[in-house]
Design a protein around this motif. Structure first.
Motif, PDB file in Angstrom:
ATOM      1  N   LYS A 109       0.831  -1.230   0.137  1.00 59.99           N
ATOM      2  CA  LYS A 109      -0.017   0.148  -0.023  1.00 59.99           C
ATOM      3  C   LYS A 109       0.889   1.279   0.065  1.00 59.99           C
ATOM      4  O   LYS A 109       0.370   2.358  -0.470  1.00 59.99           O
ATOM      5  N   ASN A 110       1.862   1.339   0.475  1.00 59.34           N
ATOM      6  CA  ASN A 110       2.886   2.322   0.614  1.00 59.34           C
ATOM      7  C   ASN A 110       3.636   2.697  -0.505  1.00 59.34           C
ATOM      8  O   ASN A 110       4.553   3.590  -0.527  1.00 59.34           O
ATOM      9  N   ASP A 140     -10.954   3.568  -1.907  1.00 55.16           N
ATOM     10  CA  ASP A 140     -11.103   3.883  -0.389  1.00 55.16           C
ATOM     11  C   ASP A 140      -9.919   2.834   0.377  1.00 55.16           C
ATOM     12  O   ASP A 140      -9.428   3.290   1.138  1.00 55.16           O
ATOM     13  N   GLU A 141      -9.647   1.761  -0.355  1.00 60.02           N
ATOM     14  CA  GLU A 141      -8.698   1.020   0.153  1.00 60.02           C
ATOM     15  C   GLU A 141      -7.236   1.704   0.299  1.00 60.02           C
ATOM     16  O   GLU A 141      -6.396   1.361   1.119  1.00 60.02           O
ATOM     17  N   PHE A 142      -7.106   2.471  -0.702  1.00 61.47           N
ATOM     18  CA  PHE A 142      -5.738   3.061  -1.169  1.00 61.47           C
ATOM     19  C   PHE A 142      -6.052   4.645  -1.053  1.00 61.47           C
ATOM     20  O   PHE A 142      -5.898   5.196  -2.286  1.00 61.47           O
ATOM     21  N   PRO A 143      -6.246   5.233  -0.121  1.00 59.61           N
ATOM     22  CA  PRO A 143      -6.651   6.794  -0.280  1.00 59.61           C
ATOM     23  C   PRO A 143      -5.470   7.676  -0.635  1.00 59.61           C
ATOM     24  O   PRO A 143      -6.071   8.800  -0.945  1.00 59.61           O
ATOM     25  N   ASN A 144      -4.447   7.128  -0.547  1.00 61.58           N
ATOM     26  CA  ASN A 144      -3.362   8.132  -1.024  1.00 61.58           C
ATOM     27  C   ASN A 144      -2.863   7.883  -2.341  1.00 61.58           C
ATOM     28  O   ASN A 144      -1.725   8.285  -2.947  1.00 61.58           O
ATOM     29  N   THR A 145      -3.586   6.908  -3.104  1.00 64.91           N
ATOM     30  CA  THR A 145      -3.216   6.434  -4.383  1.00 64.91           C
ATOM     31  C   THR A 145      -4.250   7.218  -5.503  1.00 64.91           C
ATOM     32  O   THR A 145      -5.421   7.414  -5.127  1.00 64.91           O
ATOM     33  N   GLU A 146      -3.577   7.662  -6.354  1.00 62.63           N
ATOM     34  CA  GLU A 146      -4.353   8.197  -7.618  1.00 62.63           C
ATOM     35  C   GLU A 146      -4.901   7.030  -8.371  1.00 62.63           C
ATOM     36  O   GLU A 146      -4.081   6.176  -9.049  1.00 62.63           O
ATOM     37  N   VAL A 147      -6.187   6.980  -8.721  1.00 67.78           N
ATOM     38  CA  VAL A 147      -6.859   5.981  -9.468  1.00 67.78           C
ATOM     39  C   VAL A 147      -7.321   6.629 -10.348  1.00 67.78           C
ATOM     40  O   VAL A 147      -8.472   7.179 -10.348  1.00 67.78           O
ATOM     41  N   ILE A 148      -7.421   6.005 -11.761  1.00 69.49           N
ATOM     42  CA  ILE A 148      -7.865   6.159 -12.912  1.00 69.49           C
ATOM     43  C   ILE A 148      -8.615   5.305 -13.608  1.00 69.49           C
ATOM     44  O   ILE A 148      -8.163   4.069 -13.582  1.00 69.49           O
ATOM     45  N   GLY A 149     -10.095   5.311 -13.837  1.00 74.38           N
ATOM     46  CA  GLY A 149     -10.855   4.367 -14.456  1.00 74.38           C
ATOM     47  C   GLY A 149     -11.212   4.670 -15.865  1.00 74.38           C
ATOM     48  O   GLY A 149     -11.838   5.901 -16.183  1.00 74.38           O
ATOM     49  N   THR A 150     -10.900   3.997 -16.962  1.00 75.40           N
ATOM     50  CA  THR A 150     -10.941   4.338 -18.296  1.00 75.40           C
ATOM     51  C   THR A 150     -12.248   3.558 -18.871  1.00 75.40           C
ATOM     52  O   THR A 150     -12.376   2.337 -18.656  1.00 75.40           O
ATOM     53  N   ASP A 151     -12.943   3.793 -19.777  1.00 73.97           N
ATOM     54  CA  ASP A 151     -13.878   3.229 -20.844  1.00 73.97           C
ATOM     55  C   ASP A 151     -14.193   3.966 -21.842  1.00 73.97           C
ATOM     56  O   ASP A 151     -13.932   5.215 -21.905  1.00 73.97           O
ATOM     57  N   ILE A 152     -14.903   3.309 -22.734  1.00 74.15           N
ATOM     58  CA  ILE A 152     -15.220   4.245 -24.082  1.00 74.15           C
ATOM     59  C   ILE A 152     -16.863   4.752 -23.833  1.00 74.15           C
ATOM     60  O   ILE A 152     -16.985   5.487 -24.658  1.00 74.15           O
ATOM     61  N   THR A 153     -17.262   4.472 -22.842  1.00 72.46           N
ATOM     62  CA  THR A 153     -18.801   4.878 -22.577  1.00 72.46           C
ATOM     63  C   THR A 153     -18.923   5.492 -21.444  1.00 72.46           C
ATOM     64  O   THR A 153     -18.272   4.945 -20.240  1.00 72.46           O
ATOM     65  N   PRO A 154     -19.579   6.727 -21.245  1.00 77.23           N
ATOM     66  CA  PRO A 154     -19.602   7.361 -20.005  1.00 77.23           C
ATOM     67  C   PRO A 154     -20.567   7.009 -19.220  1.00 77.23           C
ATOM     68  O   PRO A 154     -21.516   7.961 -18.920  1.00 77.23           O
ATOM     69  N   ILE A 155     -20.644   6.065 -18.283  1.00 76.23           N
ATOM     70  CA  ILE A 155     -21.711   5.603 -17.723  1.00 76.23           C
ATOM     71  C   ILE A 155     -21.154   5.714 -15.983  1.00 76.23           C
ATOM     72  O   ILE A 155     -22.087   4.985 -15.280  1.00 76.23           O
ATOM     73  N   GLN A 156     -20.120   6.119 -15.683  1.00 75.03           N
ATOM     74  CA  GLN A 156     -19.608   6.087 -14.630  1.00 75.03           C
ATOM     75  C   GLN A 156     -20.231   7.342 -13.616  1.00 75.03           C
ATOM     76  O   GLN A 156     -20.751   8.246 -14.274  1.00 75.03           O
TER      77      GLN A 156
END
Length: 358
Positions: A109-110, A140-156
Motif C-alpha cells: 500500500k505504501n 477507499d482501500e488506497f486513499p493516498n493513491t491516484e486511481v484512474i478508470g477508463t472506458d469508451i462509454t460515460p456511464i460512471q
C-alpha cells in the motif's frame, strides 16, 4: 458498427451451432406456460487518447442503447440504466468469484502511487456505488493513491472521491500515457472487447513502472458439467458456441481463457513473477459446498439481471438472429439456469505479473 453477416450452413455446422430458429420450435421442458424461472436477484475528463464528443451520441438497438457507432471503439454490452444496474451485480459477483477481493496482486500500500482500471464500466471497482458490497472499493482501500478508470462509454458516477477520476479512452488505441506511469494496471472481463491481447499487455508493460503489477481476470464462456447434465444441444451447451462464433466475426475474441491469452501476452511483453489463479464457478444453487454455492448464486444473479441485454449485440447484430429468436433462446437458457438438476459450472482465471526493474 459491426453488421450481421450470417454464417453459412457449413460454417455453422462446423462450429456446432444450432439454427437460431431452433429455439422457437423447441418446447420448453416441463410446463410450457410456466414462468421462465424466478429471478434471484462521473465527472469525466478527456483522456490522452481523446475520444470525440460523438461518444455521447448513443445508438439504439431493439430499444436498448449502446456505445456510439462513430469511430473504431466498440462494446457488446448496453450502456443504459437497466444494464448499469446489472453491472453493479456483476461487480460484486466478480469479487465473490476470487474470494471477496478486488485484486490478487501482492501490492504494498505504501508503494502504490498511481493505478489504472481498464474498461472500468460503471466504475464500481474504483469506487463503491451500491449498498450490498462487502469489500471496500480500490480508491477507499488506497486513499493516498491516484486511481484512474477508463472506458469508451460515460456511464460512471458524476461524483468521485478526490483521489480518483474517470476518463474516456479506448484501450485498443495506442496508449499515450508516458512510460513508467502506473504502479498497478487492472482489467477484468475484457473478452469480446480487446482486439489484440499481446498488444494490450505490451502497452501495459510500457506504461507500468518498474516493479509495478498488471492483473487480468476473465471467465471461459463454456459451461461444463462433470455428470453430463449440460447436454449437447441444450441452451447452456450452445451458449459458448454462439459467443465464440460472434467473437471471431468481430475480431474481438471471447476465447481468452481457452487460448490462455493472458499468460502468453504477459510473457511476450516481458513480465516476470507471473502467477496464474484458477477458479471453478458453479452456475445456480446446486453445489453443496457453501463457498462454491455462494459463487454460483451470484453468477446466476448476474446473468439473470439483464440476460436479454447481454444477448442483443452478439446474437442479433453480429450473428443475425431475430429478436424473437434470441428471446426464445433466453427462455430456454433461463429454464436451465434455474434447474437444480443441471450441474453446470464455468472456469475462470486471474493472471498477474510484475514489470522487472532494469
Amino acid at each position: 458498427m459491426t453488421t450481421s453477416n450470417p454464417l453459412t450452413t457449413e460454417e455453422a455446422a462446423e462450429a456446432g451451432l444450432l439454427p437460431a430458429s431452433h429455439w422457437q420450435q423447441e418446447p420448453l421442458p416441463g410446463d410450457v406456460d410456466a414462468d421462465d424461472g424466478a429471478s434471484t436477484i462521473g465527472s469525466f475528463v478527456s483522456s490522452t487518447a481523446s475520444l470525440s464528443e460523438s461518444i455521447f451520441k448513443y445508438r439504439t438497438i431493439h430499444g436498448r442503447t449502446f456505445h456510439s457507432e462513430i469511430g473504431n471503439a466498440e462494446s457488446w454490452q448496453p450502456n443504459d440504466a437497466h444494464h448499469i444496474d446489472a453491472q453493479e451485480v456483476a461487480h460484486h459477483n466478480y469479487m465473490v468469484a476470487i474470494g471477496h477481493k478486488l485484486y490478487l496482486s501482492p501490492l504494498e500500500k505504501n508503494k502504490v502511487g498511481k493505478v489504472l482500471d481498464i474498461g472500468t464500466g460503471t466504475g464500481s471497482w474504483v469506487i463503491t456505488c451500491f449498498s450490498f458490497s462487502t469489500t471496500s472499493d480500490f480508491a477507499d482501500e488506497f486513499p493516498n493513491t491516484e486511481v484512474i478508470g477508463t472506458d469508451i462509454t460515460p456511464i460512471q458516477p458524476t461524483w468521485t472521491p478526490s483521489n480518483c477520476k474517470f476518463e474516456l479512452d479506448d484501450c485498443n488505441a495506442e496508449w499515450t500515457w508516458p512510460d513508467n506511469t502506473f504502479d498497478f494496471i487492472h482489467c477484468r472481463m475484457m473478452f469480446g472487447v480487446v482486439t489484440d491481447w499481446d498488444d494490450l499487455f505490451r502497452q501495459a508493460y510500457r506504461t507500468s513502472k518498474p516493479g509495478g503489477w498488471v492483473e487480468s481476470f476473465v471467465a471461459c464462456s463454456t459451461m461444463f458439467s462433470d455428470d453430463g447434465t449440460v447436454k449437447e444441444g441444450s441452451a447452456m451447451s450452445q451458449w459458448a458456441k454462439v459467443w465464440n462464433a460472434g467473437g471471431e466475426k468481430t475480431g474481438r475474441t471471447f476465447m481468452v481463457y481457452d487460448h490462455d491469452l493472458q499468460q502468453k501476452g504477459m510473457e511476450k511483453a516481458g513480465f516476470v513473477d507471473i502467477t496464474v489463479k484458477e477458479f471453478i464457478i458453479p452456475v445456480g444453487v446446486w453445489h453443496k459446498d457453501k463457498e462454491l454455492a455462494e459463487k454460483g448464486i451470484w453468477w446466476k444473479m448476474m446473468m439473470e439481471a439483464d440476460l436479454e441485454g447481454y444477448l442483443i449485440y452478439i446474437f442479433n447484430v453480429v450473428m443475425g438472429w431475430t429478436p424473437e429468436e434470441s428471446t426464445a433462446y433466453a427462455k430456454h437458457f433461463r429454464k436451465e439456469l434455474n434447474d437444480p438438476n443441471i450441474h453446470a459450472y464455468f472456469k475462470a482465471r486471474t493472471v498477474y505479473g510484475r514489470k522487472p526493474h532494469p
